[in-house]
Each structure stands twice: as C-alpha cells, then as structure tokens.
Design an enzyme around this catalytic site. Structure first.
Site, PDB file in Angstrom:
ATOM      1  N   HIS A  97      22.197 -17.588 -33.496  1.00 30.85           N
ATOM      2  CA  HIS A  97      22.717 -16.500 -32.655  1.00 30.85           C
ATOM      3  C   HIS A  97      21.579 -15.976 -31.777  1.00 30.85           C
ATOM      4  O   HIS A  97      20.422 -15.936 -32.216  1.00 30.85           O
ATOM      5  CB  HIS A  97      23.275 -15.372 -33.531  1.00 30.85           C
ATOM      6  CG  HIS A  97      24.036 -14.366 -32.727  1.00 30.85           C
ATOM      7  ND1 HIS A  97      23.406 -13.401 -31.980  1.00 30.85           N
ATOM      8  CD2 HIS A  97      25.371 -14.198 -32.525  1.00 30.85           C
ATOM      9  CE1 HIS A  97      24.323 -12.676 -31.356  1.00 30.85           C
ATOM     10  NE2 HIS A  97      25.524 -13.146 -31.666  1.00 30.85           N
ATOM     11  N   GLU A 166      27.804 -18.971 -26.409  1.00 31.16           N
ATOM     12  CA  GLU A 166      27.738 -17.524 -26.183  1.00 31.16           C
ATOM     13  C   GLU A 166      26.705 -17.215 -25.106  1.00 31.16           C
ATOM     14  O   GLU A 166      25.505 -17.096 -25.407  1.00 31.16           O
ATOM     15  CB  GLU A 166      27.329 -16.803 -27.472  1.00 31.16           C
ATOM     16  CG  GLU A 166      28.308 -16.934 -28.601  1.00 31.16           C
ATOM     17  CD  GLU A 166      28.238 -15.739 -29.543  1.00 31.16           C
ATOM     18  OE1 GLU A 166      29.258 -15.063 -29.703  1.00 31.16           O
ATOM     19  OE2 GLU A 166      27.161 -15.467 -30.096  1.00 31.16           O
TER      20      GLU A 166
HETATM   21  P1  PGA Z   1      30.587  -9.401 -28.720  1.00 30.07           P
HETATM   22  O1  PGA Z   1      29.551 -10.229 -29.618  1.00 30.07           O
HETATM   23  O2  PGA Z   1      31.957  -9.978 -28.965  1.00 30.07           O
HETATM   24  O3  PGA Z   1      30.462  -7.992 -29.193  1.00 30.07           O
HETATM   25  O4  PGA Z   1      30.168  -9.583 -27.297  1.00 30.07           O
HETATM   26  C1  PGA Z   1      29.678 -11.607 -29.813  1.00 30.07           C
HETATM   27  C2  PGA Z   1      28.556 -12.110 -30.675  1.00 30.07           C
HETATM   28  O5  PGA Z   1      27.428 -11.583 -30.585  1.00 30.07           O
HETATM   29  O6  PGA Z   1      28.751 -13.045 -31.478  1.00 30.07           O
END
Ligand code: PGA
Length: 249
Positions: A97, A166
C-alpha cells in the site's frame, strides 16, 4: 466475480464487529452472492482474531493490512509475520500500500513480504500506483510496470495474487481517474502481468482510491476490472453495502 475489499486502516475497536456482521447478513441474503462478488474486510491487526472467530464459516472474509518481511518468528520488535496473521484467520493480506511504501517498504522488502505471505498460503493483494507528478509526466505505465516486475516473479503462485491499482493522487482525495483512462490502465496492467507470468493469466486487478457509493456505478462499464479496494467508505456497513448495491444497480 467482483471483489469488494474494505481497507479500514487504523480504525476499529472490538465492537466494530457489528459493522462486519451487518455486511455479512447482507451478503448472506443475496442469493447471487456466490457467483457475483466476494466481500473482504481488512481490519487492523488488533481485530483479526475477534473478527475471524466471529465470522468463521461466514461469507465475509478477513484479511490483514500488512505483514512483516520474515516468515514466522524473529526478534524484530513490533513486527507481525505472515505466519502470525494466518494463525489469526487472515485469508488475505494487503502488501505494498502506498502508505507503507511511503514509510520505507521498497521493492526488495515487498518481494520478501509477498514471498512469505504466499508461502503461508495467504492471498496477496499487491498495491501499485503512480503519484501526481508521475501522472502529469505521463509516466504512469512505466511506473506500474516497474512496480510489478520488480516484485512479482514467474514462480509465484499467481492463483493467490490480486493486484490493486491505487493511484496515490486519488487515495482519500475524492478524485478518481477518468473511466476511459482507467480502463486503459487496467488493460496495461493485465498485459504486463501476462509478460511476467509468461502466459495467459487470470490475475484479478482491482481499483482503489476514493471509491464510494456515489461513484461506484460508473466503474461497472469497465468489464476487465475485477473489483475494488475501498478505504474511507468501507468503515460503516451502510456505505459498504451501498457500494455493492449501487455497483449492480
Ligand atoms: P480511500 O482509500 O478509498 O479512502 O481513497 C483507499 C486505500 O487507501 O486503500
């Protein structure tokens, strides 16, 4: 099959099991569940055991948000190994992440984390994503390709790997990529995975970053997108359930 993975980050106390129970009750009622989607909650380490005991043999699955880069036991203060989370019932683990990359998880650490998680038969949700500057310079594909090829190896069991794309600029900001761009990026990721694993593969690719019940429906048009990693909007049962409902609406 679509994945809806809730990443609770540093939120939740034992009584938050009520939220997960409500999500489970919803999922149970949904007859189409088996074919259509998988719901996974990744609470903090402190809740893994409570949640997985309460949800034993239930539809909602439990995962961890991270693990250490050694397999079982070691003298690393404060560290939690893949073996330990496995023993607490985690079926999935998020690795790479951007929060953890920012805290120092480099490719070589991430490779060890993925290796040891897979060795413990935990499904890995491996996160990749470009930052704002990289996006503006049109480096997105280059960055993603490197993040994948520096960590993933052909010998890894691809059946236990899921990718979560992401973009860092979209996490917690309310901004999401244009659907046409996202579609191309997911296609590019799948193509890169084929190269790494040297044949057709069935690795699922999720999107994460500001997904909520108001924007979820538009993602439905991307047929090659296999699901979502959801942060902020996964912390209440109503929001999480609304995301699933609105996706299929
Ligand atoms: P968010 O976070 O949906 O609050 O943007 C996603 C994540 O960090 O996995």
């Amino acid at each position: 099959m679509r994945y809806f993975v809730g990443n609770w980050k540093m939120f939740g106390v034992p009584k938050s099991i009520n939220i997960v129970n409500k999500i489970n009750a919803f999922v149970n009622l949904d007859k189409k569940y088996n074919k259509k989607y998988k719901a996974i909650i990744t609470p903090p380490f402190t809740l893994l055991e409570t949640f997985s005991k309460a949800l034993k043999n239930k539809r909602v699955l439990i995962g961890a948000q991270n693990c250490f880069y050694k397999e079982k036991f070691s003298s690393d203060t404060g560290a939690i190994s893949p073996y330990m989370i496995k023993k607490l019932g985690a079926k999935y683990v998020i690795i790479g992440h951007s929060d953890n990359r920012a805290e120092g998880d480099n490719d070589s650490i991430l490779k060890k984390k993925v290796t040891f998680a897979l060795k413990n038969k935990i499904n890995v949700i491996f996160c990749i994503g470009e930052n704002k500057t990289q996006k503006n310079k049109k480096f997105t594909n280059k960055v993603l390709k490197k993040q994948l090829s520096n960590v993933l190896e052909k010998k890894f069991n691809k059946g236990n790997i899921i990718i979560a794309y992401e973009p860092i600029w979209s996490i917690g900001t309310g901004k999401i990529p244009k659907i046409s761009e996202l579609s191309k990026t997911i296609f590019f990721i799948k193509k890169s995975l084929k190269k790494i694993f040297k044949r057709n593969n069935s690795i699922k690719v999720l999107y994460g970053g500001s997904v909520d019940s108001t924007n979820i429906q538009q993602f439905n048009s991307i047929k090659i997108l296999d699901g979502f990693l959801i942060g902020g909007a996964s912390k209440t049962s109503k929001k999480f359930i609304d995301i699933i409902k609105n996706y299929y609406r």
